[in-house]
Design a protein around this motif. Structure first.
Motif, mmCIF file in Angstrom:
data_model
loop_
_atom_site.group_PDB
_atom_site.id
_atom_site.type_symbol
_atom_site.label_atom_id
_atom_site.label_comp_id
_atom_site.label_asym_id
_atom_site.label_seq_id
_atom_site.Cartn_x
_atom_site.Cartn_y
_atom_site.Cartn_z
ATOM 1 N N ASP A 134 0.944 -1.206 -0.009
ATOM 2 C CA ASP A 134 0.183 0.108 -0.166
ATOM 3 C C ASP A 134 0.632 1.268 -0.086
ATOM 4 O OD1 ASP A 134 -2.301 -1.493 -0.148
ATOM 5 O OD2 ASP A 134 -2.714 -1.322 2.004
ATOM 6 N N TRP A 188 2.188 1.677 -3.468
ATOM 7 C CA TRP A 188 0.966 2.404 -4.216
ATOM 8 C C TRP A 188 0.925 3.918 -3.739
ATOM 9 C CZ3 TRP A 188 2.549 -1.125 -7.060
ATOM 10 C CH2 TRP A 188 2.269 -2.463 -6.782
ATOM 11 N N ILE A 243 3.551 5.689 -5.626
ATOM 12 C CA ILE A 243 3.442 6.016 -6.972
ATOM 13 C C ILE A 243 2.329 6.987 -7.324
ATOM 14 C CG2 ILE A 243 2.639 4.739 -9.256
ATOM 15 C CD1 ILE A 243 4.064 2.238 -8.360
ATOM 16 N N TYR A 244 1.140 6.829 -6.332
ATOM 17 C CA TYR A 244 0.136 7.755 -6.624
ATOM 18 C C TYR A 244 0.814 9.456 -6.399
ATOM 19 C CZ TYR A 244 -4.659 9.865 -6.046
ATOM 20 O OH TYR A 244 -5.802 10.573 -6.016
#
Lengths: 436, 170
Positions: B101, B104, B107-108
Motif C-alpha cells: 500500500d 502504491w 506511485i500515486y
C-alpha cells in the motif's frame, strides 16, 4: 510488439496491479500512461497531461455526479429513511414478511432520491434493521432484505452508476433513466414476492405485526417523495436536463432538511465530506479510465477484438450471455463502478458490432440495463457482495454467512429478471420509445 | 519528515496540519457544489419566468466541477477512500500488505506531482494566452492554476499516507 499485443500486455499488467491492491483508478492511470508513452512517445503525453486533467473534469454533464451524490447525502443525513420505512411498515406490516416488503418499498422510494446503493444499504441498516429484529424477524433474513433493497437504487433513477455508464458510452442520460425505471420496479415487485414467499414457508423468520404499533405516517415523507418525483419526472419530460434536475433535487433536499430541523450544521458538514469522499473516489477512476481508454484507442484493440468476435459467427445472444457472465465473475471480486469503466472500452464495441435486430442506440441502452442488473447481483452475491458486507459491518452480530443464506432466493429472482430483460428488450425500451 | 506538533503524530488522517487543510479544502469543494446547485436552480427559475437563463451559467458549473474534483482528491486519499481489491492479498502478512500500500501511495504521489507540474505548465500557457470562457469571459488559466496547486497537495497527502504506513509498528 504490435498494437494489440501491447494493449493485451497493458491490460494484464493493470489486472496484476489491481490484484496486488493498487487502487483501481491509479492502476488504470499508471498502466494507461505507460502504454500511451509507448505508442506515441513522451512529448505528446506531456502535452496531453497539460490539459486533460482539467478539461476532463470541467464538464457540464459530469456535474450530475456530485450533485446527485449530494442530494442523496442530504436525504440520508436528514433521517428520511426512517420516516419512509415507518410509513411503508404501516402499509405492509400486517402481511407475512411485511416488514421486509416495507424495507424493499422504502429502499425503492429512497433510490429515487439517492443514487448510491451502498448509501441506501447503510442508511436502512441503521433505520430499519433494528426495527425488524425488534419484531422478531430472523436476523439473516432482515439483513438480506436490507442488502437486496439497497441494489434497487442502481436501476431506479437517479442512479450515479447509470450516469457513469451513459457518460462512458456516450449515451443520452435521459434515455438511460427512462429505460431503467420498469426493470427497477420489476425488481422491487419480485423482491416483495420473495419476501412474502420466504415468510410463508418459514413464518418465524418474518412474522406479521400489528401495523399501528410502528407509528409511521405519510405526512413526514411526502415532501421528499415529491422532490424525487419532480426531479425524475422533470428529467423524463424534458422540463430540465439531468444536471438541472440534480441541482434542483440537491437544493430542495437541503431546504427540506433545514425546514424539518433534521439537518443541522454538523449533518451538513458530514454530508459535504461524504460527497467529497465518494466523488473523489469516482473522479479518480474516471481520470484513470480516460487515460487508459486513450491508450486502448491508440492500440486499436477494441475494434479488432470486436471484429474478430463478430466474425466467429456465434449467435449474438450467446456472446451477450458470455459477456454478462464475465461481469458476474468480475463483480464477485471487484467494485462495480471500477468494473464497468474497466470493461466497457472493450465490451461495448463488441456488443455494438452484434446484430440484435435493434437500432444501435437501443442496443446500447438495453446492454446498459443488463449490465446494471448484473452489477446489482454482484453487490449481494457471494463471495464479495459489498451490500452484505455493509449490513454485517453495521449490525455486528449478524454474520455474513447468515445473510448470504437468505440472499439466495432473491438472487434466483434476479436471474429470472435478467433472463426476462434479455429475452424481451422491450421491457427496458418501451418507455424510451413512448417518451421520445 | 520532521515530527512536529508534539504527540499528535498518531492522528489517522496524516499530520494534523495536512488533514485539517485537506478537510477544509474538501468542505470548500462541497460548498462550491452547493453553490453550483443554487446557481443552476436560479437559472432554471429565470428561464421559466423570462425564457432566458443566467448567461454563462454552464461555464461556471464547469469550473465548479473541475475545482471541486481536485479539492476532493487529497481528502479522499487521507481517508483511504480510493477503492482497491483486497481479495487476492488477504493471506499476505500485515507488514507486506502495508508495504505494498505504501508503494502504491508513493506511485500515486509521483503521478499527482507529475499532473501538478503539467497543469502548472498548462496554466501558465493559458494565462499568457489570456484564454477566457466564451460567454462570461472568465479567465480559465487561474482555475487551472488552482487545480495544479491542489494536485500538489494531493502529492503531499499521498506521501504522508505512505510514511504513516511505513512507520506504523507491526
Amino acid at each position: 510488439m504490435s498494437g494489440t499485443t501491447t494493449a493485451i500486455a497493458g491490460f494484464a499488467a493493470m489486472l496484476l496491479l489491481i490484484g496486488l491492491r493498487m487502487p483501481v483508478g491509479l492502476a488504470m492511470l499508471f498502466t494507461g500512461s505507460v502504454g500511451y508513452v509507448s505508442f506515441v512517445g513522451m512529448a505528446p503525453f506531456l502535452s496531453y497531461v497539460k490539459s486533460t486533467p482539467y478539461h476532463l473534469f470541467a464538464d457540464y454533464t459530469l456535474s450530475v455526479i456530485p450533485l446527485f451524490i449530494l442530494m442523496g447525502a442530504f436525504a440520508e443525513r436528514s433521517g428520511l429513511s426512517t420516516d419512509l420505512f415507518r410509513a411503508a411498515a404501516r402499509a405492509f406490516g400486517r402481511r407475512k414478511g411485511g416488514l421486509s416488503m416495507a424495507v424493499i418499498g422504502a429502499s425503492a422510494a429512497f433510490g429515487a432520491i439517492c443514487g448510491s446503493s451502498v448509501a441506501t444499504t447503510a442508511t436502512f441498516s441503521r433505520a430499519a434493521l433494528p426495527e425488524l429484529r425488534r419484531y422478531g424477524y430472523d436476523p439473516g433474513f432482515a439483513g438480506a432484505t436490507v442488502a437486496v433493497g439497497g441494489t434497487l437504487g442502481i436501476l431506479i433513477p437517479p442512479s450515479v452508476i447509470l450516469v457513469v455508464y451513459a457518460i462512458a458510452t456516450e449515451q443520452n442520460i435521459v434515455k438511460m433513466f427512462q429505460a431503467a425505471l420498469i426493470p427497477g420496479l420489476i425488481a422491487a415487485c419480485f423482491y416483495c414476492l420473495v419476501a412474502n414467499w420466504v415468510a410463508r414457508r418459514d413464518p418465524a423468520a418474518g412474522p406479521a405485526i400489528e401495523s399501528a404499533s410502528v407509528g409511521g405516517s405519510w405526512r413526514g415523507v411526502w415532501p421528499a417523495l415529491a422532490v424525487g418525483v419532480v426531479v425524475v419526472g422533470g428529467i423524463y419530460g424534458g422540463v430540465f436536463t439531468p444536471t438541472e434536475g440534480a441541482a434542483v433535487g440537491a437544493a430542495a433536499m437541503l431546504l427540506i432538511g433545514l425546514a424539518r430541523r433534521t439537518l443541522g450544521l454538523a449533518e451538513i458538514r458530514t454530508s459535504l465530506l461524504q460527497t467529497a469522499e465518494t466523488t473523489g473516489m469516482i473522479f479518480l477512476i474516471l481520470l484513470g479510465a480516460e487515460v487508459f481508454n486513450s491508450f486502448l484507442a491508440l492500440s486499436r484493440l477494441p475494434t479488432e477484438l470486436a471484429e474478430t468476435i463478430a466474425a466467429l459467427g456465434y449467435s449474438p445472444l450467446a456472446i451477450l450471455g458470455m459477456l454478462l457472465a464475465v461481469y458476474i465473475v468480475l463483480g464477485s471480486v471487484m467494485d462495480e463502478l471500477a468494473m464497468i469503466l474497466l470493461t466497457l472500452p472493450v465490451f461495448f464495441p463488441v456488443v455494438s458490432a452484434l446484430d440484435f435486430g435493434l437500432p444501435a442506440e437501443e442496443v446500447a441502452i438495453w446492454f446498459g440495463i443488463l449490465v446494471l442488473i448484473v452489477v446489482g447481483v454482484g453487490l449481494v452475491a457471494p463471495p464479495i457482495g459489498l451490500n452484505v458486507f455493509v449490513v454485517s459491518a453495521l449490525a455486528k452480530d449478524v454474520s455474513i454467512i447468515s445473510i448470504y443464506r437468505r440472499v439466495l432466493p432473491f438472487l434466483a429472482m434476479d436471474i429470472i429478471r435478467l433472463s426476462l430483460v434479455m429475452a424481451f428488450p422491450a421491457l427496458a425500451l418501451v418507455l424510451v420509445r413512448l417518451l421520445n | 519528515m520532521a515530527v512536529e506538533g508534539g504527540d499528535d503524530n498518531g492522528t489517522r488522517g496524516g499530520p494534523w496540519l495536512l488533514s485539517t487543510l485537506a478537510e477544509n479544502l474538501a468542505l470548500a469543494g462541497g460548498i462550491i457544489i452547493v453553490a453550483a446547485a443554487f446557481l443552476v436552480c436560479a437559472s432554471v427559475g429565470l428561464r421559466w419566468m423570462t425564457s432566458n437563463s443566467i448567461p454563462g451559467d454552464f461555464e461556471l458549473v464547469q469550473i465548479a466541477v473541475a475545482l471541486s474534483a481536485f479539492a476532493f482528491l487529497p481528502f479522499c486519499q487521507l481517508r483511504r477512500g480510493n477503492i482497491a481489491v483486497g481479495t487476492f492479498t488477504g493471506a499476505l502478512p500485515e507488514r507486506v500488505r502495508a508495504s505494498l500500500d505504501a508503494l502504491w501511495d508513493l506511485i500515486y504521489a509521483a503521478a499527482a506531482a507529475f499532473i501538478a507540474w503539467r497543469l502548472a505548465a498548462g496554466a501558465a500557457e493559458t494565462i499568457a494566452n489570456q484564454t477566457t470562457t466564451m460567454v462570461s469571459g472568465i479567465p480559465i488559466g487561474w482555475a487551472i492554476a488552482a487545480t495544479s496547486a491542489m494536485a500538489a497537495l494531493l502529492a503531499v497527502a499521498a506521501v504522508a499516507t505512505a510514511v504513516q504506513l511505513i512507520r506504523r509498528p507491526g
